[in-house]
Design an enzyme around this catalytic site. Structure first.
Site, PDB file in Angstrom:
ATOM      1  N   GLU A  40       0.840  -1.201   0.000  1.00 21.98           N
ATOM      2  CA  GLU A  40       0.000   0.000   0.000  1.00 21.98           C
ATOM      3  C   GLU A  40       0.875   1.251   0.000  1.00 21.98           C
ATOM      4  O   GLU A  40       0.623   2.212  -0.745  1.00 21.98           O
ATOM      5  CB  GLU A  40      -0.905  -0.017   1.225  1.00 21.98           C
ATOM      6  CG  GLU A  40      -1.697   1.259   1.446  1.00 21.98           C
ATOM      7  CD  GLU A  40      -2.124   1.418   2.888  1.00 21.98           C
ATOM      8  OE1 GLU A  40      -2.347   2.560   3.308  1.00 21.98           O
ATOM      9  OE2 GLU A  40      -2.220   0.391   3.599  1.00 21.98           O
ATOM     10  N   ASP A  44       0.879   3.858  -3.177  1.00 24.60           N
ATOM     11  CA  ASP A  44       0.501   5.257  -3.005  1.00 24.60           C
ATOM     12  C   ASP A  44       1.485   6.170  -3.734  1.00 24.60           C
ATOM     13  O   ASP A  44       1.092   7.109  -4.436  1.00 24.60           O
ATOM     14  CB  ASP A  44       0.465   5.589  -1.516  1.00 24.60           C
ATOM     15  CG  ASP A  44       0.120   7.047  -1.251  1.00 24.60           C
ATOM     16  OD1 ASP A  44      -1.016   7.449  -1.561  1.00 24.60           O
ATOM     17  OD2 ASP A  44       0.989   7.781  -0.747  1.00 24.60           O
ATOM     18  N   ASN A 113      -7.083   1.103   0.409  1.00 22.73           N
ATOM     19  CA  ASN A 113      -5.747   0.595   0.735  1.00 22.73           C
ATOM     20  C   ASN A 113      -5.398  -0.626  -0.118  1.00 22.73           C
ATOM     21  O   ASN A 113      -4.263  -0.788  -0.564  1.00 22.73           O
ATOM     22  CB  ASN A 113      -5.664   0.227   2.215  1.00 22.73           C
ATOM     23  CG  ASN A 113      -5.690   1.450   3.116  1.00 22.73           C
ATOM     24  OD1 ASN A 113      -5.569   2.579   2.647  1.00 22.73           O
ATOM     25  ND2 ASN A 113      -5.868   1.220   4.399  1.00 22.73           N
ATOM     26  N   GLU A 116      -4.397   0.499  -3.617  1.00 22.75           N
ATOM     27  CA  GLU A 116      -3.012   0.977  -3.628  1.00 22.75           C
ATOM     28  C   GLU A 116      -2.038  -0.198  -3.592  1.00 22.75           C
ATOM     29  O   GLU A 116      -1.026  -0.206  -4.303  1.00 22.75           O
ATOM     30  CB  GLU A 116      -2.768   1.884  -2.425  1.00 22.75           C
ATOM     31  CG  GLU A 116      -3.462   3.226  -2.499  1.00 22.75           C
ATOM     32  CD  GLU A 116      -3.256   4.044  -1.239  1.00 22.75           C
ATOM     33  OE1 GLU A 116      -2.628   5.119  -1.332  1.00 22.75           O
ATOM     34  OE2 GLU A 116      -3.702   3.619  -0.163  1.00 22.75           O
TER      35      GLU A 116
END
Length: 229
Positions: A40, A44, A113, A116
């Site tokens: 995650e 991102d 999440n 990502e």
């Protein structure tokens, strides 16, 4: 691994590393030796770059400030939740029985999440070009009329719908101050719900500041909702 295979069909990508895909889909509630938090983190950063490049190329006349606002409106929990919903990603996540009973598959935090994390896994497994291809397809599908105005215009309306549904009141917007010369003023606005200040924001116009304050208020209300669950 049926969950992973169905997701691979949806994103049009086959993982060489099955372990990466499984890790990306594993929520921390499973209490396994691995979960998707590290992926995650990576996803991102990769999505920040990919979305930024997409907007840079798509809007050659937008200045840095507008590009930053537009990217910030997409690269966040709510934006990634939309991508996750478009992929039915919630159906593929490995979560604990407790989270399952708590409607974890619908939670914005868990779904965003996981999105990502999956993009982080795609980046490691297939490279940046594959992340760009998948993300571009999602951007054009989820935001068919992507402009600064189309992204921002809904926040005040959405906030009004949320507050009326929850507490039966309409938000109020209060001008706190206006600074700068007439040709370059900056406005600071506070949005109140039931007389309580919920969020403040600044903008080059009152409308822009109101929209940003509404956006921040929606994020706060969404976090409060997730915390209550």
């Amino acid at each position: 691994m049926d969950q992973g295979c169905s997701l691979e069909d949806r994103i049009g990508y086959r993982f060489k590393s099955r372990e990466l895909l499984e890790e990306a889909l594993t929520h921390k509630s499973c209490k396994k030796p691995y979960n998707n938090e590290r992926l995650e983190f990576l996803g991102d950063a990769v999505l920040d770059l990919v979305v930024g490049e997409y907007l840079y190329k798509k809007f050659p006349k937008y200045h840095e400030g507008d590009l930053s606002k537009l990217r910030a409106s997409i690269v966040n929990e709510k934006g990634f939740q939309k991508f996750a919903q478009a992929l039915s990603l919630g159906d593929c996540i490995y979560i604990s029985a407790a989270e399952e009973n708590n409607e974890g598959r619908q939670k914005a935090s868990i779904c965003s999440n996981a999105f990502e994390a999956v993009m982080g896994a795609v980046y490691l497994d297939g490279g940046l070009a594959e992340v760009e291809r998948i993300t571009t397809g999602l951007l054009e599908s989820v935001y068919p009329d992507l402009t600064l105005n189309s992204i921002f215009r809904d926040y005040k309306t959405t906030l009004q719908e949320v507050t009326q549904a929850r507490v039966g009141v309409t938000p109020e917007y209060q001008l706190l101050k206006a600074t700068g010369p007439d040709h370059k003023k900056e406005f600071e606005i506070m949005v109140k719900v039931a007389g309580k200040g919920l969020a403040t924001a600044k903008g080059k116009s009152k409308k822009e500041a109101q929209q940003e304050a509404a956006r921040k208020a929606l994020e706060i209300l969404e976090k409060d909702k997730d915390g209550d669950q």
